[in-house]
Write a protein that holds these residues in place. Structure first.
Motif, mmCIF file in Angstrom:
data_model
loop_
_atom_site.group_PDB
_atom_site.id
_atom_site.type_symbol
_atom_site.label_atom_id
_atom_site.label_comp_id
_atom_site.label_asym_id
_atom_site.label_seq_id
_atom_site.Cartn_x
_atom_site.Cartn_y
_atom_site.Cartn_z
ATOM 1 N N GLY A 135 0.853 -1.161 0.169
ATOM 2 C CA GLY A 135 -0.131 -0.078 0.122
ATOM 3 C C GLY A 135 0.966 1.197 -0.093
ATOM 4 N N ILE A 136 2.098 1.234 -0.149
ATOM 5 C CA ILE A 136 2.855 2.520 -0.498
ATOM 6 C C ILE A 136 3.367 2.690 -1.704
ATOM 7 N N LYS A 137 3.031 4.092 -2.042
ATOM 8 C CA LYS A 137 2.904 4.437 -3.455
ATOM 9 C C LYS A 137 4.307 4.557 -3.985
ATOM 10 N N VAL A 138 4.735 4.019 -5.465
ATOM 11 C CA VAL A 138 5.744 4.011 -5.944
ATOM 12 C C VAL A 138 5.528 4.717 -7.201
ATOM 13 N N GLU A 139 6.447 5.476 -7.663
ATOM 14 C CA GLU A 139 6.307 5.993 -9.150
ATOM 15 C C GLU A 139 7.545 5.866 -9.803
ATOM 16 N N LEU A 140 7.585 5.853 -11.052
ATOM 17 C CA LEU A 140 8.842 5.304 -11.861
ATOM 18 C C LEU A 140 8.719 6.733 -12.550
ATOM 19 N N CYS A 141 9.967 7.560 -12.130
ATOM 20 C CA CYS A 141 9.952 8.959 -12.758
ATOM 21 C C CYS A 141 11.123 8.877 -14.018
ATOM 22 N N ASN A 142 10.550 9.150 -15.277
ATOM 23 C CA ASN A 142 11.421 9.297 -16.185
ATOM 24 C C ASN A 142 12.001 10.739 -16.561
#
Length: 864
Positions: free
Chosen positions: A847-854
């Motif tokens: 439930g932890i938010k994860v982003e892939l930042c390009n």
């Protein structure tokens, strides 16, 4: 005397260690050709032992020994029977360094240590020193000799039963050596121990006033009592190691007089300029050292007018004939027809070379192997360098604070001399296998056959030892006591050899035997439990594709037989998923195979497994634009200005312009972090530093709970088994209770307690970076849901060594929203690794938010 009896406090000087083993082989589709398609997997939690302790001719390069394993999960859809391990090429770090704080071990640190000791009192009434009542006089004491003697004293104090009378006599002879002789021996011990060393180039004159005298002392023959130990025959060994048995007179070092008799051996002593001089006199040419040596060898074989007439009759080919060398591999020469009956054609050049080099010295084999065995017992490790030899002493003098723990020096790791010798022999055998499979390029059919032969020899002994260890576990050991000690059993090494052999059996298409061995490996739960997931994977693949044609059909037709074995394969996958010791990293592949088999077997929908809730989650993708700085030297010869869509692949870190915070140059991670801060997030570019720090705070008392054998020096920042698969099961009750406390919201209280108690002393605790402000850490914990923080900690506690890497680059939190987020930053031509994908999956599942930042280059500025 150098060595004196020690007080019980000497127990605290023990540093037990082992090293992570080098990565296992990459097998190919064919025996002699590279694989067309690689089947990759994770199998990285094991840390075996690999150094060739007893020497011999098979010695791996440091770079070979220091590679780590990086594997990916096998794809169920790839119908291959390979079992590949892909080396990552990373730098090795032994658990010796992992258990101690970061310590400078360079020349300055050593000089500071010795200078400090030189100022200590030399009053005879104040000589009770840490290392056996030595006077600290500069030029008469050295950290190298102190560390060497520390290891010897500690081992003899508690484990002298591992050595026989002759070996104990060698130690007494060592005590009688002068300081300068001991210093020279230890320095050579840390160099290429099998090589000859030119005495005039040793360069230890600042520490040894009489170098010739020290060499003479080491070369002096010394008497020994008769050894009562028998030559021990161990499975898998090519020969008994008679050369390591101490008999009759011995010397600590050998001299070159009459010992260097071949051109190949002598030529290794030459520098390039010296070799060129000799080549010029012999009128031969070559572009490099190797070509010059080959040319000289050819000359020595074909010319008769080079001083052969003066050769003594004793210098015959029979007595000094060269064994295999690069020359004999490149030149086919009829030795019988060159310059007279059997005269040694090398003698002229050997004498010429030795006239240039002067006298040489090397350490004698038998005492060398004995001292290597002492270090194996002391460090609980098969590899020790100059750093590991001195790190423990420097840790004591580093003026740092260490956690309080109960130091327990184990004296029962090796119950007898025979057990120690077998463990040592098993490592030699394992090293031979690694040499065949890893260190010599593409594996040939002959190489695979050698591995298979070794396995057949080891296999019966392995089964006996597994049964014996199970009896100890059932009747002798208390709960968890044997977990760490088990890693020093020959059975541990043999289990790895058997594991390696399963892949070799697969290469020979002996799938039935491979299936049998995999079943036996899974039936035991004592050795290499971290590999259980890989064994389940392979066993299921064999059952799905091969076993139907290898086992009796019992009246079933081919189609029914295939379905039967697919159901067996399905059962194996289910068993693996239910196995608590099958690590999370293998579960995704097993789940894929389960769904595939259920579809093939036409299992009704209501009875099929639904793994949708645990499928690898994909992160939310985001693009952040910025200005990339490209140095003119990085453009190569391509010419012109390149836009972001036309950029060629680059190596190394990219440089960006930090438009939002000062306009200076920065890394891509810092550029993206500035963007997030602009959106209202607080954050660190920590790459796991925050996670490891939180783990250190929250599990401080669990880490330093008393467990037998894992604290063998008071200068440890963590238990010795933290980086092994023995850590979790040995503390399962304490760990699960702590995870429950964290899930119930007690993390903030736990962190405050540790900070209040340890922050002023800046205690050296694994993972904790005191530079992180406690206010920020408390804010971060308040933003975490308890269950999510507990899940993250569980991954760390199960596989600290492997899961310490791969954590997303940026850690972000927003106190106003009580929200935390991880962000993995990727620039162009970059992709996620398997460890990063696993972390993204774990964090998202918690439930932890994860982003892939390009990071996208809106503009590329070229600077000179």
């Amino acid at each position: 005397m150098v060595l004196k009896a020690q007080t019980p406090a000497a127990h605290n000087q023990m540093l037990g260690q082992r090293i992570r083993h080098p990565p296992s082989t990459k097998f190919d589709n064919d025996f002699d050709t590279p694989a067309a398609k690689r089947l990759k997997r994770f199998d990285s939690t094991d840390s075996s032992l690999s150094r060739n302790v007893s020497g011999g001719d098979e010695v791996a390069s440091p770079s070979s020994r220091q590679r780590l394993v990086a594997r990916e999960i096998a794809d169920s859809e790839a119908e291959s029977d390979e079992d590949d391990d892909l080396p990552a090429g990373a730098t090795h770090k032994t658990e010796l360094e992992s258990a101690l704080p970061p310590i400078k071990t360079d020349k300055e640190a050593i000089a500071e240590y010795e200078a400090t000791r030189a100022t200590e009192s030399t009053d005879p009434s104040d000589l009770h020193g840490r290392l056996g009542q030595r006077k600290w006089v500069q030029g008469k004491s050295s950290i190298y000799v102190d560390a060497f003697n520390l290891a010897l004293e500690t081992v003899l104090e508690d484990e002298s039963h591992l050595f026989d009378e002759a070996e104990m006599a060698v130690f007494e002879q060592w005590r009688s050596l002068s300081y300068e002789a001991q210093y020279l021996y230890v320095r050579l011990f840390l160099r290429k121990t099998a090589a000859w060393h030119r005495i005039n180039r040793l360069g230890y004159y600042s520490d040894i006033a009489d170098l010739a005298g020290a060499v003479k002392e080491l070369r002096t023959p010394r008497s020994l009592p008769a050894s009562t130990g028998d030559i021990q025959v161990n499975p898998g060994e090519i020969e008994c190691w008679e050369s390591t048995t101490l008999e009759g007179p011995f010397t600590f070092a050998d001299g070159s007089d009459g010992q260097i008799t071949t051109f190949e051996e002598a030529s290794t002593l030459l520098k390039l300029d010296e070799l060129k001089t000799i080549a010029k006199e012999a009128k031969v040419h070559g572009k490099n050292k190797r070509e010059l040596l080959i040319a000289l060898r050819r000359t020595s074989q074909k010319q008769g007018g080079l001083g052969w007439a003066s050769i003594k009759r004793s210098d015959t080919e029979d007595s000094v004939k060269s064994d295999g060398s690069i020359f004999e591999q490149n030149e086919s020469v009829d030795l019988a027809n060159i310059d007279g009956a059997g005269i040694n054609r090398d003698s002229h050049f050997v004498r010429k070379i030795l006239a240039n080099t002067g006298s040489c010295v090397r350490l004698s084999s038998a005492p060398l192997k004995l001292f290597e065995r002492v270090h194996l017992v002391f460090y609980r490790s098969t590899a020790w360098t100059e750093k590991s030899l001195t790190t423990i002493i420097l840790a004591r003098t580093s003026r740092r604070n260490f956690p309080e723990c109960i130091v327990s020096r184990s004296t029962n790791i090796f119950t007898s001399r025979g057990t120690l010798l077998e463990f040592e022999a098993s490592i030699r055998t394992q090293f031979r296998i690694d040499s065949i499979l890893e260190f010599n390029g593409t594996v040939t059919r002959d190489g695979l056959q050698k591995v298979k032969d070794i396995f057949e020899d080891v296999y019966p002994r392995w089964r006996v030892l597994v049964d014996e260890e199970q009896q100890k576990e059932d009747r002798v050991y208390e709960s968890g006591e044997g977990a760490y000690l088990r890693r020093f059993s020959p059975a541990w090494v043999y289990t790895r050899i058997v594991h390696k052999a399963t892949a070799v059996l697969g290469r020979f298409k002996e799938h039935k035997r491979e299936h049998q061995i995999l079943t036996e490996l899974l039936n035991q739960r004592l050795f290499h439990t971290a590999r259980r997931g890989a064994w389940y994977q392979r066993k299921a693949l064999l059952e799905e594709h091969y076993m139907w044609n290898l086992e009796p059909s019992r009246g079933r037709n081919d189609e029914a037989q295939k379905k039967h074995w697919k159901r067996v394969s399905l059962s194996t996958c289910e068993e693996g998923l239910e196995d608590n010791e099958c690590h999370l990293i293998y579960q995704y592949d097993l789940q894929k195979r389960v769904m595939k088999l259920e579809k093939t077997l036409k299992v009704v929908k209501r009875e099929q497994h639904d793994f949708g809730y645990v499928r690898l989650a994909k992160p939310v993708e985001r693009s952040v634009e910025g200005i990339r700085i490209e140095k003119d030297s990085a453009r190569g010869r391509s010419g012109g200005r390149r836009g972001s869509d036309q950029s060629l692949p680059r190596r190394g870190k990219t440089v960006w312009l930090d438009e939002r915070e000062g306009g200076g140059e920065c890394s891509v991670e810092s550029m993206c972090l500035s963007w997030y801060r602009e959106q209202g997030w607080k954050g660190y570019h920590s790459e796991g530093g925050i996670v490891r720090t939180l783990f250190g705070y929250l599990f401080y008392d669990v880490l330093f709970t008393y467990i037998p054998n894992v604290f063998q020096t008071p200068y440890q920042t963590c238990p010795l088994d933290l980086h092994t698969d023995a850590f979790y099961p040995s503390r399962a009750f304490e760990i699960n209770r702590r995870l429950a406390e964290i899930a119930n919201g007690e993390a903030e209280k736990l962190l405050k307690e540790v900070y209040d108690r340890e922050s002023e002393k800046q205690t050296c605790i694994v993972g904790i970076d005191w530079a992180f402000e406690v206010e920020n850490l408390l804010e971060i914990i308040q933003c975490f849901r308890g269950e999510a923080l507990a899940t993250m900690c569980k991954v760390m506690v199960q596989e600290y060594q492997q899961r310490g890497g791969g954590i997303p680059d940026l850690f972000l939190w927003r106190p106003d929203r009580k929200e935390v987020m991880f962000s993995e930053v990727k620039s162009e031509n970059d992709r996620l690794s398997d460890t990063q994908r696993l972390w993204i999956h774990v964090l998202t599942g918690a439930g932890i938010k994860v982003e892939l930042c390009n990071a996208v280059a809106r503009e590329v500025r070229v600077e000179g």
